[in-house]
Scaffold this motif. Structure first.
Motif, PDB file in Angstrom:
ATOM      1  N   ALA A   1       0.823  -1.201   0.000  1.00 55.28           N
ATOM      2  CA  ALA A   1       0.000   0.000   0.000  1.00 55.28           C
ATOM      3  C   ALA A   1       0.867   1.265   0.000  1.00 55.28           C
ATOM      4  O   ALA A   1       0.551   2.250  -0.669  1.00 55.28           O
ATOM      5  CB  ALA A   1      -0.914  -0.004   1.219  1.00 55.28           C
ATOM      6  N   ILE A   2       1.961   1.244   0.760  1.00 59.43           N
ATOM      7  CA  ILE A   2       2.864   2.398   0.787  1.00 59.43           C
ATOM      8  C   ILE A   2       3.519   2.584  -0.579  1.00 59.43           C
ATOM      9  O   ILE A   2       3.595   3.700  -1.106  1.00 59.43           O
ATOM     10  CB  ILE A   2       3.937   2.216   1.879  1.00 59.43           C
ATOM     11  N   LEU A   3       3.987   1.477  -1.150  1.00 64.20           N
ATOM     12  CA  LEU A   3       4.649   1.553  -2.450  1.00 64.20           C
ATOM     13  C   LEU A   3       3.679   2.012  -3.533  1.00 64.20           C
ATOM     14  O   LEU A   3       4.035   2.811  -4.402  1.00 64.20           O
ATOM     15  CB  LEU A   3       5.238   0.185  -2.806  1.00 64.20           C
ATOM     16  N   ARG A   4       2.446   1.526  -3.461  1.00 68.45           N
ATOM     17  CA  ARG A   4       1.443   1.942  -4.444  1.00 68.45           C
ATOM     18  C   ARG A   4       1.177   3.444  -4.335  1.00 68.45           C
ATOM     19  O   ARG A   4       1.075   4.149  -5.353  1.00 68.45           O
ATOM     20  CB  ARG A   4       0.154   1.159  -4.215  1.00 68.45           C
ATOM     21  N   ALA A   5       1.103   3.937  -3.103  1.00 72.30           N
ATOM     22  CA  ALA A   5       0.872   5.369  -2.896  1.00 72.30           C
ATOM     23  C   ALA A   5       2.053   6.187  -3.420  1.00 72.30           C
ATOM     24  O   ALA A   5       1.869   7.238  -4.047  1.00 72.30           O
ATOM     25  CB  ALA A   5       0.654   5.650  -1.412  1.00 72.30           C
ATOM     26  N   PHE A   6       3.257   5.694  -3.170  1.00 72.92           N
ATOM     27  CA  PHE A   6       4.448   6.410  -3.649  1.00 72.92           C
ATOM     28  C   PHE A   6       4.474   6.441  -5.173  1.00 72.92           C
ATOM     29  O   PHE A   6       4.767   7.475  -5.783  1.00 72.92           O
ATOM     30  CB  PHE A   6       5.703   5.720  -3.109  1.00 72.92           C
ATOM     31  N   HIS A   7       4.146   5.310  -5.775  1.00 71.80           N
ATOM     32  CA  HIS A   7       4.160   5.239  -7.239  1.00 71.80           C
ATOM     33  C   HIS A   7       3.068   6.119  -7.844  1.00 71.80           C
ATOM     34  O   HIS A   7       3.235   6.673  -8.934  1.00 71.80           O
ATOM     35  CB  HIS A   7       3.993   3.787  -7.685  1.00 71.80           C
ATOM     36  N   ASN A   8       1.963   6.258  -7.143  1.00 73.98           N
ATOM     37  CA  ASN A   8       0.920   7.166  -7.626  1.00 73.98           C
ATOM     38  C   ASN A   8       1.415   8.614  -7.641  1.00 73.98           C
ATOM     39  O   ASN A   8       1.015   9.412  -8.486  1.00 73.98           O
ATOM     40  CB  ASN A   8      -0.324   7.057  -6.746  1.00 73.98           C
ATOM     41  N   ALA A   9       2.286   8.934  -6.690  1.00 77.00           N
ATOM     42  CA  ALA A   9       2.830  10.294  -6.622  1.00 77.00           C
ATOM     43  C   ALA A   9       3.977  10.494  -7.608  1.00 77.00           C
ATOM     44  O   ALA A   9       4.161  11.591  -8.143  1.00 77.00           O
ATOM     45  CB  ALA A   9       3.306  10.594  -5.205  1.00 77.00           C
ATOM     46  N   PHE A  10       4.755   9.436  -7.833  1.00 78.31           N
ATOM     47  CA  PHE A  10       5.893   9.502  -8.757  1.00 78.31           C
ATOM     48  C   PHE A  10       5.733   8.388  -9.789  1.00 78.31           C
ATOM     49  O   PHE A  10       6.013   7.219  -9.493  1.00 78.31           O
ATOM     50  CB  PHE A  10       7.220   9.325  -8.016  1.00 78.31           C
ATOM     51  N   SER A  11       5.290   8.746 -10.963  1.00 81.52           N
ATOM     52  CA  SER A  11       5.092   7.718 -11.984  1.00 81.52           C
ATOM     53  C   SER A  11       6.410   7.054 -12.366  1.00 81.52           C
ATOM     54  O   SER A  11       6.451   5.869 -12.702  1.00 81.52           O
ATOM     55  CB  SER A  11       4.430   8.324 -13.225  1.00 81.52           C
ATOM     56  N   ASN A  12       7.502   7.815 -12.295  1.00 82.61           N
ATOM     57  CA  ASN A  12       8.819   7.258 -12.609  1.00 82.61           C
ATOM     58  C   ASN A  12       9.506   6.878 -11.296  1.00 82.61           C
ATOM     59  O   ASN A  12      10.452   7.519 -10.848  1.00 82.61           O
ATOM     60  CB  ASN A  12       9.659   8.268 -13.384  1.00 82.61           C
ATOM     61  N   ALA A  13       8.996   5.825 -10.674  1.00 81.16           N
ATOM     62  CA  ALA A  13       9.510   5.383  -9.380  1.00 81.16           C
ATOM     63  C   ALA A  13      10.431   4.182  -9.560  1.00 81.16           C
ATOM     64  O   ALA A  13      10.347   3.445 -10.544  1.00 81.16           O
ATOM     65  CB  ALA A  13       8.359   5.026  -8.449  1.00 81.16           C
ATOM     66  N   SER A  14      11.294   3.990  -8.591  1.00 81.50           N
ATOM     67  CA  SER A  14      12.179   2.824  -8.590  1.00 81.50           C
ATOM     68  C   SER A  14      12.529   2.486  -7.150  1.00 81.50           C
ATOM     69  O   SER A  14      12.313   3.286  -6.238  1.00 81.50           O
ATOM     70  CB  SER A  14      13.453   3.093  -9.401  1.00 81.50           C
ATOM     71  N   ILE A  15      13.072   1.282  -6.955  1.00 81.54           N
ATOM     72  CA  ILE A  15      13.462   0.827  -5.621  1.00 81.54           C
ATOM     73  C   ILE A  15      14.908   0.354  -5.674  1.00 81.54           C
ATOM     74  O   ILE A  15      15.321  -0.337  -6.611  1.00 81.54           O
ATOM     75  CB  ILE A  15      12.546  -0.306  -5.116  1.00 81.54           C
ATOM     76  N   TRP A  16      15.648   0.714  -4.635  1.00 79.04           N
ATOM     77  CA  TRP A  16      17.078   0.410  -4.559  1.00 79.04           C
ATOM     78  C   TRP A  16      17.398  -0.119  -3.164  1.00 79.04           C
ATOM     79  O   TRP A  16      16.711   0.215  -2.193  1.00 79.04           O
ATOM     80  CB  TRP A  16      17.909   1.666  -4.841  1.00 79.04           C
ATOM     81  N   ALA A  17      18.430  -0.946  -3.061  1.00 79.19           N
ATOM     82  CA  ALA A  17      18.791  -1.492  -1.746  1.00 79.19           C
ATOM     83  C   ALA A  17      20.183  -2.090  -1.783  1.00 79.19           C
ATOM     84  O   ALA A  17      20.675  -2.513  -2.837  1.00 79.19           O
ATOM     85  CB  ALA A  17      17.791  -2.557  -1.307  1.00 79.19           C
ATOM     86  N   SER A  18      20.786  -2.146  -0.614  1.00 76.95           N
ATOM     87  CA  SER A  18      22.038  -2.890  -0.477  1.00 76.95           C
ATOM     88  C   SER A  18      21.673  -4.324  -0.100  1.00 76.95           C
ATOM     89  O   SER A  18      20.654  -4.838  -0.553  1.00 76.95           O
ATOM     90  CB  SER A  18      22.949  -2.220   0.560  1.00 76.95           C
ATOM     91  N   ALA A  19      22.456  -4.962   0.745  1.00 74.16           N
ATOM     92  CA  ALA A  19      22.246  -6.387   1.010  1.00 74.16           C
ATOM     93  C   ALA A  19      21.335  -6.634   2.205  1.00 74.16           C
ATOM     94  O   ALA A  19      21.593  -7.513   3.023  1.00 74.16           O
ATOM     95  CB  ALA A  19      23.592  -7.067   1.221  1.00 74.16           C
TER      96      ALA A  19
END
Length: 289
Positions: A1-19
């Motif tokens: 739900a959080i990710l969906r809300a973020f993507h609604n705000a930023f159509s060009n969204a991405s996710i990044w992470a280390s290990a």
């Protein structure tokens, strides 16, 4: 739900992470611009920014790319039919206890190096913003991330097997330090304390060993482990590490003598079977009977 809300705000969204599973959502206004290789490399050629990046485990530019997990197309897929979290609907964020096992099952496919490289190279976002010249050695950085993730989440982690990969197939410092339970801050403190004494305090030895191995100074690491043993502060794991380092350094006879001298305290298990087999295959080591 959080990710969906973020993507609604930023159509060009991405996710990044280390290990780990502390994933970062990033949003770009517009399509994003192409970044030149020199712009990224400059961060590592500048001593100030290079030092800061190294402290958080980013030692080469390719590791920046190897933080990538997914772009908007994959976000659309994983959040399909998920209602976004909003101020009006806060209960869309569940109150249920976190299912750690389910989290690992979800995260692992994104951490696996082969699929991660495939997603990276096939991402429209990456093709727009990432300089192709930095794709060399990129896969090895994804492999390091996967190894660190797996060792942090599985119940039985073979740290020495992981260490062997980093020492023999990677120039990076941070993974070596992490496997040995240290980091750049701890090493710096240990080295500063050790310089004030002819004999390093015992509490500094593990970090001094980690620092020596991170810079691939196997001779120094061996001397520190030998000194620790002479002072009666060596553990069985230290003995296994010293045996491995003797072999790595070409002193197989010393490794065999050390293993034989400690045979009475060694109980055969999956790790010992792996280590003896590894040393025998790679270095011609003969394990104790």
């Amino acid at each position: 739900a959080i990710l969906r809300a973020f993507h609604n705000a930023f159509s060009n969204a991405s996710i990044w992470a280390s290990a780990d599973e502390q994933w970062i959502m990033m949003g770009i206004k517009g399509p994003g611009r192409a970044v030149k290789e020199e712009e990224i490399s400059r961060l590592w050629s500048d001593p100030a920014t290079s030092a800061d990046l190294s402290l958080v485990g980013l030692e080469v530019p390719q590791q920046l790319g190897a933080l990538f997990l997914m772009d908007r197309d994959e976000i659309d897929r994983v959040t399909h039919n998920i209602a976004p979290l909003t101020d009006i609907y806060p209960k869309r964020l569940t109150n249920e206890h976190w299912d750690e096992e389910a989290s690992h099952r979800f995260a692992l496919p994104y951490m696996e190096a082969s699929s991660a490289v495939h997603r990276f190279l096939g991402s429209p976002l990456i093709s727009r913003i990432w300089p192709e010249a930095l794709n060399e050695s990129l896969e090895s950085c994804f492999i390091v991330r996967e190894g660190r993730y797996r060792c942090g989440t599985v119940g039985r982690c073979n740290s020495l097997a992981e260490l062997d990969i980093y020492l023999r197939h990677s120039p990076l410092r941070t993974p070596v330090l992490e496997v040995l339970g240290s980091d750049e801050f701890r090493v710096a403190i240990a080295e500063r304390v050790a310089r004030k004494s002819d004999t390093p305090p015992l509490e500094t030895i593990p970090d001094l060993i980690a620092g020596a191995m991170a810079r691939r100074d196997i001779d120094v690491a061996i001397r520190l482990l030998e000194s620790e043993a002479d002072r009666g502060a060596s553990s069985l794991n230290d003995m296994f590490l010293l045996t491995y380092l003797y072999c790595l350094n070409g002193s197989v006879a010393k490794a065999e003598a050390l293993a034989t001298a400690n045979a009475g305290s060694i109980k055969r298990n999956w790790f010992v079977d792996w280590l003896w087999g590894k040393l025998e295959t790679d270095f011609g080591f003969h394990p104790p009977p």
